[in-house]
Design a protein around this motif. Structure first.
Motif, PDB file in Angstrom:
ATOM      1  N   GLU A 119      43.200 -88.289-102.855  1.00  0.00           N
ATOM      2  CA  GLU A 119      43.959 -89.441-102.350  1.00  0.00           C
ATOM      3  C   GLU A 119      43.719 -90.719-103.138  1.00  0.00           C
ATOM      4  N   LEU A 120      42.631 -90.757-103.924  1.00  0.00           N
ATOM      5  CA  LEU A 120      42.326 -91.993-104.651  1.00  0.00           C
ATOM      6  C   LEU A 120      43.099 -92.053-105.964  1.00  0.00           C
ATOM      7  N   GLU A 121      43.568 -93.199-106.305  1.00  0.00           N
ATOM      8  CA  GLU A 121      44.207 -93.418-107.613  1.00  0.00           C
ATOM      9  C   GLU A 121      43.204 -94.188-108.452  1.00  0.00           C
TER      10      GLU A 121
ATOM     11  N   ARG B 145      33.089 -89.945 -93.525  1.00  0.00           N
ATOM     12  CA  ARG B 145      33.154 -88.497 -93.794  1.00  0.00           C
ATOM     13  C   ARG B 145      32.409 -88.129 -95.083  1.00  0.00           C
ATOM     14  N   CYS B 146      32.232 -89.112 -95.982  1.00  0.00           N
ATOM     15  CA  CYS B 146      31.489 -88.839 -97.225  1.00  0.00           C
ATOM     16  C   CYS B 146      30.015 -88.572 -96.920  1.00  0.00           C
ATOM     17  N   ARG B 147      29.569 -89.107 -95.777  1.00  0.00           N
ATOM     18  CA  ARG B 147      28.143 -88.999 -95.438  1.00  0.00           C
ATOM     19  C   ARG B 147      27.899 -87.938 -94.369  1.00  0.00           C
TER      20      ARG B 147
ATOM     21  N   ARG C 167      26.391 -95.944-103.724  1.00  0.00           N
ATOM     22  CA  ARG C 167      26.907 -96.882-104.726  1.00  0.00           C
ATOM     23  C   ARG C 167      28.436 -96.876-104.793  1.00  0.00           C
ATOM     24  N   CYS C 168      29.052 -96.073-103.954  1.00  0.00           N
ATOM     25  CA  CYS C 168      30.499 -95.860-104.088  1.00  0.00           C
ATOM     26  C   CYS C 168      31.286 -96.900-103.292  1.00  0.00           C
ATOM     27  N   ARG C 169      32.235 -97.532-103.960  1.00  0.00           N
ATOM     28  CA  ARG C 169      33.040 -98.554-103.284  1.00  0.00           C
ATOM     29  C   ARG C 169      34.079 -97.939-102.356  1.00  0.00           C
ATOM     30  N   TYR C 170      34.306 -96.618-102.479  1.00  0.00           N
ATOM     31  CA  TYR C 170      35.320 -95.967-101.640  1.00  0.00           C
ATOM     32  C   TYR C 170      34.689 -95.167-100.496  1.00  0.00           C
ATOM     33  N   ALA C 171      33.383 -95.286-100.315  1.00  0.00           N
ATOM     34  CA  ALA C 171      32.689 -94.418 -99.348  1.00  0.00           C
ATOM     35  C   ALA C 171      33.214 -94.633 -97.928  1.00  0.00           C
ATOM     36  N   GLN C 172      33.363 -93.532 -97.207  1.00  0.00           N
ATOM     37  CA  GLN C 172      33.746 -93.570 -95.792  1.00  0.00           C
ATOM     38  C   GLN C 172      32.738 -92.725 -95.013  1.00  0.00           C
TER      39      GLN C 172
ATOM     40  N   SER D 158      24.490 -85.220 -98.122  1.00  0.00           N
ATOM     41  CA  SER D 158      25.933 -85.419 -98.322  1.00  0.00           C
ATOM     42  C   SER D 158      26.181 -85.910 -99.749  1.00  0.00           C
ATOM     43  N   CYS D 159      27.219 -86.705 -99.961  1.00  0.00           N
ATOM     44  CA  CYS D 159      27.557 -87.169-101.311  1.00  0.00           C
ATOM     45  C   CYS D 159      26.424 -88.016-101.897  1.00  0.00           C
ATOM     46  N   HIS D 160      25.923 -87.617-103.069  1.00  0.00           N
ATOM     47  CA  HIS D 160      24.809 -88.332-103.693  1.00  0.00           C
ATOM     48  C   HIS D 160      25.212 -89.735-104.149  1.00  0.00           C
ATOM     49  N   PHE D 161      26.517 -89.936-104.350  1.00  0.00           N
ATOM     50  CA  PHE D 161      26.974 -91.214-104.906  1.00  0.00           C
ATOM     51  C   PHE D 161      27.343 -92.216-103.811  1.00  0.00           C
ATOM     52  N   ALA D 162      27.291 -91.770-102.556  1.00  0.00           N
ATOM     53  CA  ALA D 162      27.821 -92.591-101.454  1.00  0.00           C
ATOM     54  C   ALA D 162      27.215 -93.992-101.417  1.00  0.00           C
TER      55      ALA D 162
ATOM     56  N   ARG E 290      33.695 -83.528-107.398  1.00  0.00           N
ATOM     57  CA  ARG E 290      32.880 -83.409-106.186  1.00  0.00           C
ATOM     58  C   ARG E 290      33.101 -84.687-105.362  1.00  0.00           C
ATOM     59  N   CYS E 291      34.239 -84.770-104.721  1.00  0.00           N
ATOM     60  CA  CYS E 291      34.554 -85.973-103.960  1.00  0.00           C
ATOM     61  C   CYS E 291      35.562 -85.612-102.877  1.00  0.00           C
ATOM     62  N   VAL E 292      35.255 -85.968-101.631  1.00  0.00           N
ATOM     63  CA  VAL E 292      36.168 -85.602-100.545  1.00  0.00           C
ATOM     64  C   VAL E 292      37.468 -86.405-100.618  1.00  0.00           C
ATOM     65  N   ARG E 293      37.486 -87.481-101.383  1.00  0.00           N
ATOM     66  CA  ARG E 293      38.683 -88.320-101.446  1.00  0.00           C
ATOM     67  C   ARG E 293      39.403 -88.205-102.793  1.00  0.00           C
ATOM     68  N   SER E 294      38.999 -87.237-103.615  1.00  0.00           N
ATOM     69  CA  SER E 294      39.570 -87.208-104.972  1.00  0.00           C
ATOM     70  C   SER E 294      41.083 -87.014-104.958  1.00  0.00           C
TER      71      SER E 294
ATOM     72  N   ALA F 117      38.753 -88.340-111.660  1.00  0.00           N
ATOM     73  CA  ALA F 117      38.936 -87.831-110.297  1.00  0.00           C
ATOM     74  C   ALA F 117      37.735 -88.152-109.419  1.00  0.00           C
ATOM     75  N   HIS F 118      36.700 -88.764-109.998  1.00  0.00           N
ATOM     76  CA  HIS F 118      35.510 -89.103-109.214  1.00  0.00           C
ATOM     77  C   HIS F 118      35.195 -90.587-109.407  1.00  0.00           C
ATOM     78  N   PRO F 119      34.874 -91.285-108.345  1.00  0.00           N
ATOM     79  CA  PRO F 119      34.584 -92.721-108.474  1.00  0.00           C
ATOM     80  C   PRO F 119      33.454 -93.028-109.457  1.00  0.00           C
ATOM     81  N   TYR F 120      32.489 -92.114-109.602  1.00  0.00           N
ATOM     82  CA  TYR F 120      31.400 -92.372-110.552  1.00  0.00           C
ATOM     83  C   TYR F 120      31.938 -92.392-111.980  1.00  0.00           C
TER      84      TYR F 120
HETATM   85  S1  SF4 Z   1      32.777 -88.404-101.518  1.00  0.00           S
HETATM   86 FE1  SF4 Z   1      33.089 -90.469-100.774  1.00  0.00          FE
HETATM   87  S2  SF4 Z   1      31.242 -91.552-101.350  1.00  0.00           S
HETATM   88 FE2  SF4 Z   1      31.303 -89.705-102.536  1.00  0.00          FE
HETATM   89  S3  SF4 Z   1      32.292 -90.263-104.414  1.00  0.00           S
HETATM   90 FE3  SF4 Z   1      33.893 -89.519-103.083  1.00  0.00          FE
HETATM   91  S4  SF4 Z   1      34.647 -91.335-102.061  1.00  0.00           S
HETATM   92 FE4  SF4 Z   1      32.701 -91.887-102.974  1.00  0.00          FE
END
Ligand code: SF4
Length: 647
Positions: free
Chosen positions: A626-628, A600-602, A593-598, A587-591, A620-624, A550-553
């Protein structure tokens, strides 16, 4: 807190206080000699030479009729000034060089150590006499020579202590927060090695007093007619046929003063050692934070857990001295009989989290939590001493590098027995029986024989079995295994993991398995919690998280696993590295390195929340939602293969 505790312990050390009082009397006598001494050091009437002790001359007179008691007081002045000169040089030269040599290493360390070895290869007195012969006699010169020789001793000690201190967690903590080398050395390393240096200074003062007396006796230090304990001994030797008594006052003064400094040094060493082992010096307890525990989250929490951790935060002073959090608000449960895998890359904070749970985060680290409860019993606010019964008793710990974790000077059986002696009141025979039983439990062959072996006689895998036996000695409810298979080869890794599973089955204990290796988690963990840059970013049942992260990391970690499919090209990896805490965004600590960052993540801090893929999941992801994300599934042979899930 620390200082008042130290003072209380010091006040209980009666012998140290007595000898400290003796040192103070000698210091006061020396300082006030011009006021207190009945005669000047050189006042004398040769017609009153070699007079016996009397009311006028408490310790009699020497051959030239000078008052021995007065000369003894002035001699104390010279002895102490000489000692302070020599030890002052040793500290001013040896400590900074030792700090730099131990911390920076390289050419400076090599040159410094060759000089130290050269100086220490020659007996101290021979070297001092040789140098003084070149420079010429005199108190200042002779004590400068002693100071230079002592500086090499101080340098070697400081270097050794610095080498050990620079590997400590708190130094890493300051380093990753961007602290300068100077700040690390003088604000973090030096205060922590200071107790050992203070003890060394007291012992050196005693040695310098003896050195001054010896050199003055030999005519290389203080020159007659000046009063020093060495010249008094020399005068006494010249008059030994007429009066043997003359040698007693300076001899006894040297003996008592040296003994007093040594006893104070020993007392301080005991005091600091006891504090380091059982006090607040060096480690800090977990402080309870004001407020209620954070709400239980699916994935991270279970009903009626064995271990409940809520809102755990660990911080170290940052570059500007303000607290820099390296673990932020970790909340995690470990259920009864459950294995939870805590995973993440180096620098994610997983090992610091384990150290914090055990109350082993070193000063100046600070740990706070709403709750750290083991079987309902609150552990926050407990002192190091109080947590000692929990560590090794109700919580067993296994670290990586098993060979390095075992003391090479003792047999493995002794080391397991020591845990039992520390935490139980078993008799000798019972302890021996239990050691054999533990070795059988962890499948060490021929336990009766092998318990008498030393660590170097064990392979890495067998040594790890011994470490596990130590951890199990007191039948813990929880085993914390920090990278238990990292230093082992692949086949041995499998055996150790199988052993952990077997022990969980036979003892019912829970296991918190800390690892960077998702393959290890896949093999044994019921639930997995993923950490990134000090935060828990995902948690849930292992199979579910692996099948559909559920998290890109987590997806990135799973994607970089070697899998049993035909590999095409390079193994995928997450670009970049975990940033140091000083660079963690709000904001998101992974932003980064994240390929899905937008955008709103920051925009704002991202909370760990219940997440979509399943009922017992948190991310811990605002897009969890909606992402597959792509996961992996366990094949029958436990190797990992990709799922059919697409993006
Ligand atoms: S909140 Fe955004 S940047 Fe952070 S992990 Fe989710 S999609 Fe990636």
């Amino acid at each position: 807190m620390t200082h008042s505790r130290l003072l209380r312990r010091l006040l209980r050390q009666r012998a140290t206080l007595f000898w400290a009082a003796v040192v103070l009397v000698v210091l006061a006598g020396a300082a006030f000699a011009p006021l207190l001494a009945p005669f000047g050091p050189d006042d004398g009437n040769i017609r009153e030479g070699l007079a016996s002790p009397s009311a006028e001359h408490l310790l009699g007179t020497d051959k030239l009729g000078r008052d021995v008691f007065s000369r003894l007081m002035f001699g104390a002045q010279i002895a102490l000034l000489a000692a302070f000169e020599a030890v002052g040089i040793a500290v001013l030269v040896g400590v900074p060089l030792g700090l730099l040599s131990g911390y920076l290493g390289g050419w400076l360390d090599r040159i410094a150590m060759r000089i130290v070895e050269g100086v220490m290869s020659v007996p101290f007195l021979v070297l001092a006499i040789a140098l003084i012969s070149i420079l010429g006699p005199g108190l200042a010169k002779s004590m400068a020579v002693v100071g230079v020789v002592y500086a090499t001793i101080m340098l070697r000690l400081t270097r050794g202590l610095t080498l050990a201190a620079r590997e400590e967690l708190y130094v890493d903590g300051v380093r990753v927060t961007g602290g300068s080398d100077r700040r690390i050395l003088f604000q973090h390393v030096l205060p922590n090695i200071l107790p050992a240096l203070i003890v060394q200074v007291t012992l050196m003062l005693a040695g310098a007093i003896v050195a001054e007396a010896t050199l003055s006796f030999l005519g290389l230090g203080v020159q007659a007619p000046a009063a020093s304990w060495g010249t008094m001994l020399s005068d006494a030797q010249a008059s030994i046929r007429e009066s043997f008594f003359l040698a007693l006052p300076p001899g006894v003064a040297i003996l008592i003063t040296v003994l007093a400094f040594n006893q104070v040094g020993d007392g301080l060493r005991d005091l600091f050692a006891r504090e380091a082992k059982g006090g607040s010096l060096g480690v800090n307890p977990v402080q309870p934070v004001v407020g209620s525990p954070v709400a239980a989250l699916p994935g991270a929490s279970v009903p009626d857990p064995l271990l409940r951790v809520s809102d755990l935060t660990v911080s170290f002073p940052g570059a500007d001295g303000s607290p820099m959090e390296v673990v932020q608000g970790v909340s995690l449960d470990v259920g009864r009989g459950e294995i939870v895998g805590l995973v993440g890359e180096s620098g994610s904070g997983k090992s610091v989290t384990a150290m914090a749970l055990l109350g082993l985060v070193p000063d100046p680290g600070r740990v706070a939590a709403a709750t750290v409860a083991l079987d309902g019993q609150e552990l926050t606010g407990r002192t190091f001493d109080e947590l000692r019964a929990v560590r090794g008793g109700r919580i067993g710990v296994v670290f990586q590098e098993p060979i390095a974790s075992l003391n090479p000077a003792y047999t493995v059986g002794d080391q397991v027995a020591e845990v039992l002696r520390e935490h139980t009141d078993m008799g000798r025979e019972e302890v021996a029986r239990r050691v054999v039983e533990l070795f059988e439990q962890v499948h060490v062959p021929d336990p009766q024989l092998r318990m008498r072996d030393y660590p170097h006689q064990f392979s890495g895998g067998m040594a790890q079995r011994v470490m596990i036996a130590m951890a199990l000695a007191c039948r813990p409810q929880l085993l914390i295994a920090d990278e238990p298979t990292t230093a082992l080869d692949v086949t041995v890794q499998g055996q150790v993991l199988d052993l952990l599973l077997e022990l969980r089955g036979s003892t019912g204990m829970s296991i918190l398995l800390i690892t960077h290796d998702l393959g290890v988690v896949a093999d044994v963990a019921d639930r997995v919690a993923v950490m990134y840059a000090g935060q828990l970013v995902e948690a849930g049942p292992t199979a579910e998280v692996f099948a559909r992260p559920a998290h890109p990391y987590t997806e990135g970690l799973l994607g970089s696993l070697p899998r049993n499919v035909r590999r095409v090209g390079r193994l995928p990896s997450i670009p970049g590295v975990v940033p140091p805490p000083a660079q963690w965004p709000q904001s998101c600590h992974f932003a980064q390195r994240c390929r899905y960052a937008q955008d709103r993540c920051r925009a704002a801090p991202v909370e760990l929340l219940a997440s979509q893929p399943g009922p017992a999941r948190a991310a811990r992801c605002v897009r969890s939602g909606e992402l597959e994300l792509t996961g992996v599934a366990e094949a029958p042979d436990r190797a990992l293969v990709p799922t059919e899930e697409g993006r």
